[in-house]
Design an enzyme around this catalytic site. Structure first.
Site, PDB file in Angstrom:
ATOM      1  N   LEU B  55       0.855  -1.189   0.000  1.00  0.00           N
ATOM      2  CA  LEU B  55       0.000   0.000   0.000  1.00  0.00           C
ATOM      3  C   LEU B  55       0.895   1.245   0.000  1.00  0.00           C
ATOM      4  CD1 LEU B  55      -3.099   0.310   2.341  1.00  0.00           C
ATOM      5  CD2 LEU B  55      -1.982   2.229   1.233  1.00  0.00           C
ATOM      6  N   ALA B  56       1.348   1.641  -1.170  1.00  0.00           N
ATOM      7  CA  ALA B  56       2.325   2.722  -1.253  1.00  0.00           C
ATOM      8  C   ALA B  56       2.297   3.289  -2.667  1.00  0.00           C
ATOM      9  CB  ALA B  56       3.719   2.198  -0.922  1.00  0.00           C
ATOM     10  N   GLU B  57       1.623   4.417  -2.838  1.00  0.00           N
ATOM     11  CA  GLU B  57       1.403   4.927  -4.198  1.00  0.00           C
ATOM     12  C   GLU B  57       2.696   5.366  -4.874  1.00  0.00           C
ATOM     13  OE1 GLU B  57      -0.534   5.677  -1.607  1.00  0.00           O
ATOM     14  OE2 GLU B  57      -2.468   4.824  -2.197  1.00  0.00           O
ATOM     15  N   GLN B  79      -6.082   3.780  -6.417  1.00  0.00           N
ATOM     16  CA  GLN B  79      -7.403   3.325  -5.981  1.00  0.00           C
ATOM     17  C   GLN B  79      -8.482   4.410  -6.081  1.00  0.00           C
ATOM     18  OE1 GLN B  79      -7.755   1.492  -1.919  1.00  0.00           O
ATOM     19  NE2 GLN B  79      -7.927  -0.310  -3.207  1.00  0.00           N
ATOM     20  N   PHE B  80      -8.118   5.636  -5.685  1.00  0.00           N
ATOM     21  CA  PHE B  80      -9.045   6.766  -5.792  1.00  0.00           C
ATOM     22  C   PHE B  80      -8.247   8.007  -6.177  1.00  0.00           C
ATOM     23  CE2 PHE B  80     -11.773   4.077  -3.218  1.00  0.00           C
ATOM     24  CZ  PHE B  80     -13.044   4.391  -3.661  1.00  0.00           C
ATOM     25  N   ASP B  81      -8.946   8.947  -6.843  1.00  0.00           N
ATOM     26  CA  ASP B  81      -8.333  10.204  -7.280  1.00  0.00           C
ATOM     27  C   ASP B  81      -7.505  10.891  -6.193  1.00  0.00           C
ATOM     28  OD1 ASP B  81     -10.688  10.729  -5.824  1.00  0.00           O
ATOM     29  OD2 ASP B  81     -11.791  11.159  -7.668  1.00  0.00           O
ATOM     30  N   GLY B  82      -8.068  10.987  -4.977  1.00  0.00           N
ATOM     31  CA  GLY B  82      -7.388  11.727  -3.915  1.00  0.00           C
ATOM     32  C   GLY B  82      -6.147  11.030  -3.387  1.00  0.00           C
ATOM     33  N   PHE B  83      -5.925   9.786  -3.821  1.00  0.00           N
ATOM     34  CA  PHE B  83      -4.753   9.042  -3.340  1.00  0.00           C
ATOM     35  C   PHE B  83      -3.571   9.141  -4.298  1.00  0.00           C
ATOM     36  CE2 PHE B  83      -7.807   5.760  -1.206  1.00  0.00           C
ATOM     37  CZ  PHE B  83      -8.302   6.764  -0.408  1.00  0.00           C
ATOM     38  N   PRO B  86       0.330  11.154  -3.062  1.00  0.00           N
ATOM     39  CA  PRO B  86       1.600  10.588  -2.576  1.00  0.00           C
ATOM     40  C   PRO B  86       2.526  10.140  -3.718  1.00  0.00           C
ATOM     41  CG  PRO B  86      -0.230   9.755  -1.283  1.00  0.00           C
ATOM     42  CD  PRO B  86      -0.825  10.515  -2.443  1.00  0.00           C
ATOM     43  N   HIS B 126     -12.153  10.862  -1.727  1.00  0.00           N
ATOM     44  CA  HIS B 126     -12.589   9.777  -2.602  1.00  0.00           C
ATOM     45  C   HIS B 126     -13.322  10.284  -3.827  1.00  0.00           C
ATOM     46  CE1 HIS B 126     -11.443   7.461   0.887  1.00  0.00           C
ATOM     47  NE2 HIS B 126     -11.622   6.336   0.220  1.00  0.00           N
TER      48      HIS B 126
END
Lengths: 386, 321
Positions: B55-57, B79-83, B86, B126
């Site tokens: 779990l590490a963009e 997974q989602f735009d706001g993620f 990073p 999200h």
């Protein structure tokens, strides 16, 4: 005094019982207990190997000093000196095999030259002629990737490349002459970057054939390593599940032996390894800073007494190296430095259209249109002047 | 076929065509992704082709760069735009510039799939519209399909591209059904497309907003106004020819988007149309967009997102000049 102001205790010291050192600061063969497992490897080195180590260190120091001078004379925009870190780099790079892939940061002048990269390519980068400078896949560059100025970013690229080696079965076959490995270089400052953490997570998850080679030169520009970590950086490796070994980074023999074993274990499929080379940059971080503002002369002097090149010279003299050898190295170093100066002065400029080249691999209408516009705009002046 | 299944089918086709294509992301293997876009692909192609990553963009994008250097064609799911933020450094300072820094010696065939935009009532981070960050960065290509057929073909075209492609999937459309013609390749990845003909006002947008534009056009028609609707499809580069052709006929244009308006894709398209078709315009190009505030809590998204009424208000303003 806040905890961070208490920087007197360097997190890793030469007294660390895990430290691997073969030559002591005076150049005497005096392995630490932690070096015992490597003495069989050390025994495989010949006097000719030792002389190559010495020659590479001395020649690149001359190049490095020439480049520093060129910056002072306005020929380069910036220079990050490798002065003092020659042993960590020469040992580790000679430990790599021809098929290995190297991902440097931006101070690995020694590494790149040993792998075949023309030093003038580094000059081109620092002169403002390119953002890269060489093709890592051109055989003459020895699978050495371009410099990365964003701290730690390349640790992920090296790890991804290592994942590719795993997926393609290019490691772990049991043939060290064919299996490939990756070595990625970074520094004590970069060790605080999240990307280094993520790289170590990925490397261990996918068991990449990779060595994380940390050159702890004690200072991230003006910030001491104690501000990056209150525990020895090599201990972090255990948290990711990989062996992690501290070495005397000013001992070229220790650097070679530990890196050779780590790379061979990694290439054989045993997963990534980490090495922390304790060294010191005797110069500035780059030509833009002034070390006298943040560190003491006493500290510099104590490290000067551990100079990697002087140490190796003493060792070689003890083994009967000839004065002629040292004179020859000195002559070669001077010739390389002169050659770099001559070729730097002869470097041409760029065409204005070059900025539009290679932005994309495939045609891009916006870039093509702006290139044509600039050509027409410039031509309108040239036409008017005639 | 639903939009999400169409992208799934496109990914399957690309993976079947080349074993250098691999998928990487969080929860994309066994789970098939939180939107199930990659459902079944790990079972079909194995866990070396479909990677459930840590779990590490930044790690996902950074290692994909290394994999591309090793000859792979990674397709990443954020997974989602706001993620995506990073990973922003690896995307903008590394991925986008690799080819340039290597003076063309290597290419970066990496696709970054990002479910984006509102309409699903999700929680913080999200539902966002980060497209302008990427269109502003040279070296990236940015596209957004709005129909199942485009989803099927554009993902394959993005994977075939030797440049990095930011592939924005309007998550509001994942369950939208539509015809997918697997025999006939859709138009070029970077072509815009007229989806409805009209004569009075040109409506342009991308992603989920195309559906809203079509709703507005239908309502306008009932009031006697004929709107042409253009799906931008490619946000960088932009294909201006169909837009300019349309504006030269209608003389009026409205750009609608979910993203905040300031320095946005709509701003750029509007400015360019005014530069290139000034004398054809009967009114200034108008923008209808999200407001320049953080994407609000879900209970307010109805007030934030442009709807058909807000688009029609702009159409009326354009016609009033």
């Amino acid at each position: 005094m806040t905890p961070l102001e208490d920087t007197a205790s360097t997190p890793v010291t030469a007294a660390d019982p895990a430290l691997v050192r073969v030559l002591d600061a005076d150049g005497a063969f005096a392995p630490t207990p932690a070096a015992e497992p490597y003495l069989d490897l050390v025994a495989s080195l010949s006097d000719a190997d030792f002389e190559i180590f010495y020659r590479d260190m001395a020649v690149i120091r001359a190049f490095d000093q020439q480049a520093t001078n060129l910056q002072r004379q306005g020929q380069l925009a910036l220079w990050p000196p490798s002065y003092g870190q020659e042993a960590a780099q020469v040992g580790s790079v000679h430990a790599a095999r021809t098929q290995d892939h190297l991902f440097p940061s931006y101070r690995e002048h020694v590494v790149t030259r040993v792998r075949g990269v023309d030093p003038i390519d580094i000059i081109r980068l620092m002169r403002g002629l390119t953002h890269g400078g060489w093709n890592p896949f051109d055989p003459k560059n020895g699978n050495t990737h371009i410099y990365t100025l964003v701290l730690g970013a390349q640790t992920l690229h090296g790890t991804g490349f290592g994942m590719g080696l795993v997926f393609d079965g290019r490691c772990g076959t049991g043939d060290p002459e064919r299996d490939e490995a990756v070595i990625v270089y970074y520094g004590d400052g970069a060790s605080s970057q999240g990307d280094v953490h993520e790289a170590m997570v990925f490397a261990n998850s996918y068991q990449t054939p990779e060595v994380f080679f940390l050159q702890n030169n004690q200072w991230a520009i003006s910030v001491p390593v104690a501000t990056q970590s209150r525990s020895p950086l090599h201990r972090r490796g255990a948290g990711y599940g990989m062996p992690s070994i501290p070495i005397d980074g000013n001992d070229v023999i220790a650097s070679w032996a530990v890196t050779r074993r780590a790379l061979d274990e990694a290439r054989a499929g045993h997963g990534p390894r980490a090495i922390e080379a304790l060294t010191y940059r005797l110069g500035a971080h780059t030509t833009s800073d002034d070390p006298t503002k943040y560190r003491t002369g006493d500290e510099e002097e104590s490290w000067r007494r551990r100079d990697p090149i002087a140490r190796m010279k003493t060792f070689l003299l003890g083994r009967g190296a000839s004065e002629a050898f040292f004179a020859d190295v000195e002559a070669e170093a001077a010739a390389v430095a002169d050659d770099v100066r001559t070729r730097t002065n002869a470097l041409g400029g760029l065409e204005r259209g070059d900025m539009f080249a290679h932005v994309y691999s495939e045609p891009h209408p916006l870039v093509d249109e702006q290139r044509r516009w600039l050509d027409d705009y410039e031509a309108s002046f040239e036409g008017g002047a005639s | 076929m639903p939009f999400s299944r169409a992208i799934n089918a496109g990914l399957r086709a690309a993976m079947t065509a080349s074993d250098r294509v691999l998928l990487m992301g969080e929860d994309i293997g066994k789970l098939g992704g939180v939107f199930r876009v990659t459902e079944g692909l790990q079972a079909e192609f194995g866990d070396r082709r479909v990677l459930d990553t840590p779990l590490a963009e930044s790690g996902i994008v950074g290692t994909a760069i290394g994999l591309a250097m090793a000859g792979f064609r990674p397709v990443i799911e954020i997974q989602f735009d706001g993620f995506v933020f990073p990973a922003f450094d690896q995307i903008t300072t590394q991925l986008a510039k690799m080819t340039n820094r290597h003076e063309g010696a290597l290419s970066m065939p990496v696709v970054i799939r990002i479910p984006y935009g509102g309409h699903i009532g999700a929680v913080e981070h999200h539902q966002e519209s980060p497209e302008a960050y990427f269109t502003h960065t040279a070296g990236l290509r940015v596209v957004s399909p709005s129909t199942p057929n485009d989803g099927y073909w554009m993902i394959q075209d993005a994977i075939a591209s030797n440049d990095p492609v930011i592939f924005l999937e309007p998550k509001a459309k994942y369950w939208m059904k539509g015809e997918v013609d697997t025999a006939a390749r859709a138009i070029d990845l970077h072509a815009s497309r007229v989806v409805r003909r009209g004569t009075d006002v040109t409506l342009v947008g991308h992603g989920a907003m195309v559906t809203t534009l079509l709703q507005a056009a239908a309502l306008a028609e009932s009031e006697g106004t004929s709107c042409e609707v253009i799906d931008l499809r490619s946000l960088s580069p932009v294909d201006y020819a169909p837009i300019l052709d349309s504006v030269r006929r209608t003389g009026r244009m409205v750009y609608a988007q979910e993203a905040p308006g300031f320095t946005s894709v709509g701003s750029e398209v509007a400015a360019t149309v005014m530069e290139r078709a000034f004398y054809a315009l009967e009114a200034p190009v108008l923008r209808v967009s999200g407001f320049d505030v953080p994407f609000p809590p879900a209970k307010l998204e109805g007030a934030y997102l442009p709807d058909a009424d807000r688009i029609l208000e702009a159409v009326d303003r354009a016609l009033a000049y």
